[in-house]
Design an enzyme around this catalytic site. Structure first.
Site, PDB file in Angstrom:
ATOM      1  N   ALA A  44       6.786  -2.336   1.060  1.00 39.24           N
ATOM      2  CA  ALA A  44       7.728  -1.346   1.561  1.00 39.24           C
ATOM      3  C   ALA A  44       8.662  -2.004   2.572  1.00 39.24           C
ATOM      4  CB  ALA A  44       6.980  -0.183   2.206  1.00 39.24           C
ATOM      5  N   GLY A  76       3.017  -1.400  -1.070  1.00 38.90           N
ATOM      6  CA  GLY A  76       3.590  -0.333  -1.890  1.00 38.90           C
ATOM      7  C   GLY A  76       3.922  -0.779  -3.294  1.00 38.90           C
ATOM      8  N   GLU A  82       0.702  -0.498  -5.159  1.00 40.67           N
ATOM      9  CA  GLU A  82       0.461   0.936  -5.315  1.00 40.67           C
ATOM     10  C   GLU A  82       1.346   1.519  -6.417  1.00 40.67           C
ATOM     11  OE1 GLU A  82      -0.845   2.835  -1.195  1.00 40.67           O
ATOM     12  OE2 GLU A  82       0.951   1.601  -0.960  1.00 40.67           O
ATOM     13  N   GLU A  84      -1.768  -4.102   4.138  1.00 39.39           N
ATOM     14  CA  GLU A  84      -1.367  -3.166   5.190  1.00 39.39           C
ATOM     15  C   GLU A  84      -2.128  -3.323   6.495  1.00 39.39           C
ATOM     16  OE1 GLU A  84       0.032  -1.150   1.394  1.00 39.39           O
ATOM     17  OE2 GLU A  84      -1.666  -2.389   2.026  1.00 39.39           O
TER      18      GLU A  84
END
Length: 260
Positions: free
Chosen positions: A66, A112, A115, A135
């Site tokens: 991200a 992300g 994900e 993360e």
């Protein structure tokens, strides 16, 4: 919607979605998520689309994570809203899309990005891809379904290890763990994803959608997967594709499905 961070192209009933921020390693920012949400909604609602191929531009990254600069100063409430909106409009929308979505992982799939790949129905990785959820190195945890989908795909022990160590794994290891379906050379990545989608395209579209719905029900604690399967099975009998499929079988010919 006019897209600025993704490229969307429909060819032969496959919607090709490419995250087009190569200079930023295809990092997910707010605009990218909004454009992805729009493209996925179009795929789900369009009769012209039989499947989706999702990838990143270039060969270095599928999505390297991200865009941290956008949320580095967020409060608890803003962080929750960020995750909730992403879940609803992008990640869950991908998982629940009635059209099969294949992720072609062409490099780093981190945070992300992993994900996003895990939300897809099928994953194909290039042999140089690296995957991970880093993360905790930022004082965070995965917020777009990573803790849940990784556990579903590889089991609790491996999921906790990957998330808490923040280690990246190779594509080969990801295949052994069941995190990706196939590993192929970079030059064959898109062709392999297309091969899968072209095979699915020959099947009955409404039955494919019912199969996705029934399989997903297994993952939802508030649903009885067996009951959903029974309901979706029954619905298939009221489709023209069921009549075409059974007639073609009895007539020993190839079925031509209309998606009706």
């Amino acid at each position: 919607m006019i897209y600025h961070t993704i490229v969307s192209e429909l060819k032969e009933q496959i919607l090709y979605i490419t995250i087009n921020r190569e200079s930023k390693m295809n990092a997910l920012n707010k605009q990218t998520l909004e454009e992805l949400a729009d493209a996925i909604a179009f795929a789900g609602n369009s009769n012209e689309v039989r499947g989706v191929l999702l990838t990143g531009s270039g060969e270095k990254a599928f999505v390297a994570g991200a865009d941290i600069s956008e949320f580095s100063a967020y409060t608890t409430e803003q962080g929750e809203a960020l995750a909730r909106n992403g879940h609803t409009h992008v990640f869950n929308a991908i998982e629940n899309c009635p059209k099969p979505i294949v992720a072609a992982i062409n490099g780093f799939a981190l945070g992300g990005g992993l994900e996003l790949a895990m939300a897809c129905h099928i994953r194909v990785a290039s042999d140089h891809a690296k995957l991970g959820l880093p993360e905790v190195t930022l004082g965070l945890i995965p917020g777009y379904g990573g803790t849940q989908r990784l556990t579903q795909l590889v089991g609790k022990g491996k999921a906790i290890e990957m998330i808490t160590t923040a280690d990246m794994i190779t594509a080969e290891m990801a295949e052994k763990m069941g995190l990706v379906n196939y590993v192929v050379p970079q030059t064959e990545l898109i062709a392999k994803a297309e091969e899968i989608l072209n095979k699915i395209k020959q099947r009955a579209p409404l039955a494919v959608a019912s199969a996705i719905r029934a399989v997903n029900a297994n993952l939802h604690k508030d649903e009885d997967g067996f009951e959903i399967e029974i309901e979706e099975f029954g619905k298939c009998f009221n489709t023209s594709d069921f009549k075409e499929g059974t007639t073609a079988f009895l007539e020993k010919r190839k079925a031509v499905f209309s998606g009706k």
